[in-house]
Motif scaffolding. Structure first.
Motif, short mmCIF file in Angstrom:
data_model
loop_
_atom_site.label_atom_id
_atom_site.label_comp_id
_atom_site.label_asym_id
_atom_site.label_seq_id
_atom_site.Cartn_x
_atom_site.Cartn_y
_atom_site.Cartn_z
N LEU A 56 0.72 -1.24 -0.06
CA LEU A 56 0.07 -0.12 0.04
C LEU A 56 0.79 1.20 -0.07
O LEU A 56 0.61 2.19 -0.80
CB LEU A 56 -0.79 -0.11 1.20
CG LEU A 56 -1.73 1.19 1.26
CD1 LEU A 56 -2.90 1.27 0.13
CD2 LEU A 56 -2.65 0.98 2.82
N VAL A 57 2.06 1.30 0.68
CA VAL A 57 2.62 2.40 0.78
C VAL A 57 3.35 2.51 -0.76
O VAL A 57 3.59 3.83 -0.90
CB VAL A 57 3.97 2.14 2.02
CG1 VAL A 57 4.77 3.34 1.85
CG2 VAL A 57 3.36 2.19 3.33
N LEU A 58 3.92 1.61 -1.16
CA LEU A 58 4.49 1.54 -2.33
C LEU A 58 3.54 2.18 -3.60
O LEU A 58 3.83 2.99 -4.25
CB LEU A 58 4.91 0.29 -2.80
CG LEU A 58 6.29 -0.39 -2.14
CD1 LEU A 58 6.43 -1.67 -2.53
CD2 LEU A 58 7.40 0.68 -2.32
N ALA A 59 2.18 1.95 -3.57
CA ALA A 59 1.58 2.25 -4.52
C ALA A 59 1.17 3.67 -4.21
O ALA A 59 0.92 4.41 -5.09
CB ALA A 59 0.20 1.21 -4.15
N GLN A 60 1.18 3.89 -2.97
CA GLN A 60 0.72 5.57 -2.59
C GLN A 60 1.90 6.30 -3.26
O GLN A 60 1.66 7.38 -3.66
CB GLN A 60 0.42 5.94 -1.22
CG GLN A 60 -0.87 5.12 -0.64
CD GLN A 60 -0.97 5.33 0.82
OE1 GLN A 60 -0.13 5.74 1.50
NE2 GLN A 60 -2.10 5.05 1.35
N VAL A 61 3.21 5.91 -3.00
CA VAL A 61 4.22 6.78 -3.36
C VAL A 61 4.31 6.96 -4.82
O VAL A 61 4.75 7.76 -5.45
CB VAL A 61 5.58 6.05 -2.85
CG1 VAL A 61 6.91 6.61 -3.35
CG2 VAL A 61 5.76 6.27 -1.16
N LEU A 62 4.12 5.64 -5.55
CA LEU A 62 4.14 5.87 -6.92
C LEU A 62 2.94 5.99 -7.54
O LEU A 62 2.98 6.11 -8.92
CB LEU A 62 4.67 4.31 -7.43
CG LEU A 62 5.83 3.77 -6.98
CD1 LEU A 62 6.09 2.27 -7.46
CD2 LEU A 62 7.02 4.63 -7.58
N GLU A 63 1.68 6.31 -6.68
CA GLU A 63 0.43 6.76 -7.39
C GLU A 63 -0.06 5.66 -8.50
O GLU A 63 -0.60 6.02 -9.68
CB GLU A 63 0.49 8.22 -8.06
CG GLU A 63 0.95 9.45 -7.06
CD GLU A 63 1.01 10.55 -7.61
OE1 GLU A 63 0.82 10.84 -8.95
OE2 GLU A 63 1.19 11.55 -6.87
N GLN A 64 0.08 4.48 -7.96
CA GLN A 64 -0.29 3.54 -8.90
C GLN A 64 -1.45 2.56 -8.23
O GLN A 64 -1.26 2.49 -6.92
CB GLN A 64 0.70 2.59 -9.42
CG GLN A 64 1.85 3.39 -10.35
CD GLN A 64 1.10 3.91 -11.55
OE1 GLN A 64 0.46 3.33 -12.16
NE2 GLN A 64 1.44 5.13 -12.11
N PRO A 65 -2.28 1.90 -8.82
CA PRO A 65 -3.02 0.86 -7.95
C PRO A 65 -2.53 0.03 -7.34
O PRO A 65 -1.49 -0.74 -7.82
CB PRO A 65 -3.88 0.26 -9.19
CG PRO A 65 -3.98 1.42 -10.29
CD PRO A 65 -2.59 1.85 -10.27
#
Length: 306
Positions: free
Chosen positions: A148-157
């Motif tokens: 979830l943190v990686l998705a938020q940083v990269l702005e990806q699903p």
């Protein structure tokens, strides 16, 4: 002329007075006003001996009630028309003529106001770009990071990040790299492979290592398998006082307090995320079972301690 004749003359003039808005328009050729003025202002022979009187002014209130009745509706209609013209349109503020003449700009109507465009979503990364971005982040993290943190940083699903991480981990394993991407403590992090641990220890520790004592390892095992557990329970299982060992484990960040026991009010202890990270586990459910390590006469030993 007597006073009664003068009053009658004034009354006749007031009765014959016509409001300006009801008077007929004069013809194009203006009449000679000299004769009219002479007829009105010239004194009659009968009044030559009387003192000069001031010119008679037409009283505004001398209009008959009928004239007033006719004048009031016209004036009311003109007022209503003026108010209708000055009434603002729906959604547009009122600006009077005087403000426009004074140079005050008309405010822009609500329907014409510019609306700030909403922030556009981030463009979707290709598989190659997403893979490279994930590898770059995982190289600098000092603890496992969740999907979830990686998705938020990269702005990806988030549902797209998980499969890519699995592909990266499988690719490292297939290629035989000296490191691997592994899920641990609820997140992802790069680890060195166990078969190269000897070389890594030789480089990092240079022959010096600080290891936990046997008492600390036993206490940590009790906490890991019995958590949450109190210090008195740990001491009862090990048969010795473990207060100092618990303080050492808390200082190293392997054990932490997690509340109090309902009956006694004693502090409860459990393992931390650092413990899972050091052992390479995702949850405590992945701990190996204890049954293969127990002696055959464990029941007899338990009865003897009672």
């Amino acid at each position: 002329m007597s006073d009664e004749d003068r009053r009658d003359s004034l009354a006749d003039q007031a009765a014959a007075w016509v409001p300006p808005w009801e008077r007929p328009r004069p013809p194009a050729a203006e009449p000679d006003t000299a004769d009219v003025t002479s007829d009105v202002t010239a004194p009659s022979p009968a009044t030559d001996d009387l003192p000069a009187q001031p010119p008679v002014q037409e009283p505004e209130s001398a209009a008959l009630p009928a004239d007033l009745d006719r004048a009031e509706p016209d004036r009311a209609e003109s007022d209503r028309a003026e108010s209708d013209r000055s009434e603002p349109e729906p959604g547009e503020p009122f600006v009077g003529e005087s403000s426009e003449a004074a140079g005050v700009p008309r405010r822009q109507s609500a329907g014409r106001r510019r609306v700030t465009a909403a922030s556009e979503p981030a463009p979707e990364l290709s598989d190659t770009e997403l893979r490279g971005a994930l590898e770059a982040i995982l190289l600098v993290v000092d603890e496992p990071v969740s999907e979830l943190v990686l998705a938020q940083v990269l702005e990806q699903p988030a549902e797209r990040v998980g499969p890519v991480l699995d592909e990266i981990a499988a690719g490292y394993t297939t290629a035989g790299h000296g490191f691997e991407l592994r899920r641990a403590a609820g997140g992802w992090r790069l680890y060195t492979r166990p078969e190269y641990a000897t070389y890594v220890e030789r480089f990092v520790l240079d022959g010096q290592s600080v290891r936990l004592t046997q008492a600390a390892l036993e206490t940590l095992a009790v906490v890991a398998y019995k958590q949450p557990v109190t210090r008195s329970r740990i001491s009862a299982i090990r048969g010795v006082n473990c207060d100092g060992v618990i303080r050492t484990l808390v200082t190293r960040g392997l054990v932490e307090e997690c509340g109090t026991e309902t009956d006694s009010g004693a502090f409860l202890y459990r393992t931390t995320t650092l413990f899972l990270e050091k052992l390479g586990l995702n949850t405590v459910d992945e701990l190996p079972p204890l049954a293969p390590f127990l002696p055959d006469d464990v029941e007899e030993l338990a009865d003897a301690t009672r």
